[in-house]
Design a protein around this motif. Structure first.
Motif, mmCIF file in Angstrom:
data_model
loop_
_atom_site.group_PDB
_atom_site.id
_atom_site.type_symbol
_atom_site.label_atom_id
_atom_site.label_comp_id
_atom_site.label_asym_id
_atom_site.label_seq_id
_atom_site.Cartn_x
_atom_site.Cartn_y
_atom_site.Cartn_z
ATOM 1 N N UNK A 131 16.464 37.502 46.651
ATOM 2 C CA UNK A 131 16.167 36.147 47.147
ATOM 3 C C UNK A 131 16.013 35.093 46.064
ATOM 4 N N UNK A 132 16.038 35.463 44.786
ATOM 5 C CA UNK A 132 15.984 34.457 43.727
ATOM 6 C C UNK A 132 17.397 34.003 43.371
ATOM 7 N N UNK A 133 17.497 32.786 42.877
ATOM 8 C CA UNK A 133 18.787 32.213 42.506
ATOM 9 C C UNK A 133 19.285 32.793 41.192
ATOM 10 N N UNK A 134 20.558 33.174 41.188
ATOM 11 C CA UNK A 134 21.201 33.613 39.952
ATOM 12 C C UNK A 134 22.108 32.517 39.408
ATOM 13 N N UNK A 135 22.583 31.647 40.294
ATOM 14 C CA UNK A 135 23.460 30.547 39.905
ATOM 15 C C UNK A 135 23.085 29.305 40.700
ATOM 16 N N UNK A 136 22.990 28.168 40.002
ATOM 17 C CA UNK A 136 22.828 26.878 40.676
ATOM 18 C C UNK A 136 23.846 25.931 40.058
ATOM 19 N N UNK A 137 24.687 25.363 40.907
ATOM 20 C CA UNK A 137 25.680 24.380 40.473
ATOM 21 C C UNK A 137 25.408 23.110 41.257
ATOM 22 N N UNK A 138 25.312 21.988 40.555
ATOM 23 C CA UNK A 138 25.063 20.695 41.195
ATOM 24 C C UNK A 138 26.064 19.678 40.658
ATOM 25 N N UNK A 139 26.592 18.858 41.559
ATOM 26 C CA UNK A 139 27.558 17.820 41.184
ATOM 27 C C UNK A 139 27.215 16.542 41.941
ATOM 28 N N UNK A 140 27.192 15.418 41.223
ATOM 29 C CA UNK A 140 26.990 14.123 41.883
ATOM 30 C C UNK A 140 28.287 13.330 41.848
ATOM 31 N N UNK A 141 28.485 12.547 42.914
ATOM 32 C CA UNK A 141 29.667 11.695 43.019
ATOM 33 C C UNK A 141 29.344 10.530 43.949
ATOM 34 N N UNK A 142 30.151 9.464 43.885
ATOM 35 C CA UNK A 142 29.901 8.331 44.771
ATOM 36 C C UNK A 142 29.970 8.706 46.257
ATOM 37 N N UNK A 143 30.866 9.636 46.614
ATOM 38 C CA UNK A 143 31.050 10.028 48.008
ATOM 39 C C UNK A 143 31.051 11.543 48.135
#
Length: 189
Positions: A131-143
């Motif tokens: 149940x723990x995270x091994x990978x976190x990917x985050x991306x920001x964009x205008x839309x």
């Protein structure tokens, strides 16, 4: 051109994820909201390998940007089973110089394909309990479309190209090293 931050907190215990700065209204030394919006924010690629527990909230905060209306996330967690065996944890190893380089290439590919602002790719090393995270990917964009597509591309590419190895540790009968079926070097096996 984007800036790059790489941290090996599993090798450098003093390295911590940055926390959000405290906001104090009326402080003359802080820029006003108008000043912040007028300053062009450089796109960032934030890559981190760590033995420490990942915080989805902290990773998502790193990519938030005033001109962006979307932050998309992928969170990969340890599941408690595989093919009828009870999994108690995963163990990850990586060849860091090559892993970092491959993730940099993935970030570059994303920037060529979609109009995104910030990209964060965090991966655990060592033991990761159920149940723990091994990978976190985050991306920001205008839309939203760009960030959603970029996150999907990032995890698919990471599994196919980045030298990270995973061992499943079972409640009974030991453990087993696993390969990603997407991995290009395992295609002929």
């Amino acid at each position: 051109m984007s800036s790059l931050e790489i941290s090996h907190s599993c090798f450098s215990p003093e390295t911590k994820l940055p926390s959000s700065p405290q906001s104090v209204e009326g402080n003359a030394s802080e820029p006003s909201r108008k000043d912040e919006d007028e300053v062009e924010e450089k796109p960032k690629d934030i890559i981190r390998f760590t033995a420490e527990k990942l915080s989805v909230d902290e990773v998502s905060q790193l990519v938030i940007s005033p001109p962006c209306g979307a932050v998309s996330l992928f969170v990969g967690t340890t599941r408690n089973n595989f093919e009828g065996k009870k999994v108690i944890s995963l163990e990850y190893e990586a060849y860091l110089p090559m892993a970092e380089n491959e993730i940099r290439k993935i970030c570059s590919d994303i920037r060529e394909k979609w109009p995104v602002r910030h990209i964060a790719v965090f991966h655990r090393l060592g033991l990761v309990p159920v149940s723990e995270a091994s990978t976190v990917i985050a991306v920001s964009s205008p839309h939203r479309a760009a960030s959603l597509e970029a996150v999907s591309y990032a995890i698919d590419s990471l599994k196919a190209k980045v030298p990270i190895w995973k061992k499943e540790i079972y409640e009974e009968s030991g453990s087993s090293w696993k390969r990603n079926k997407e991995c290009f070097w395992a295609a002929g096996d």
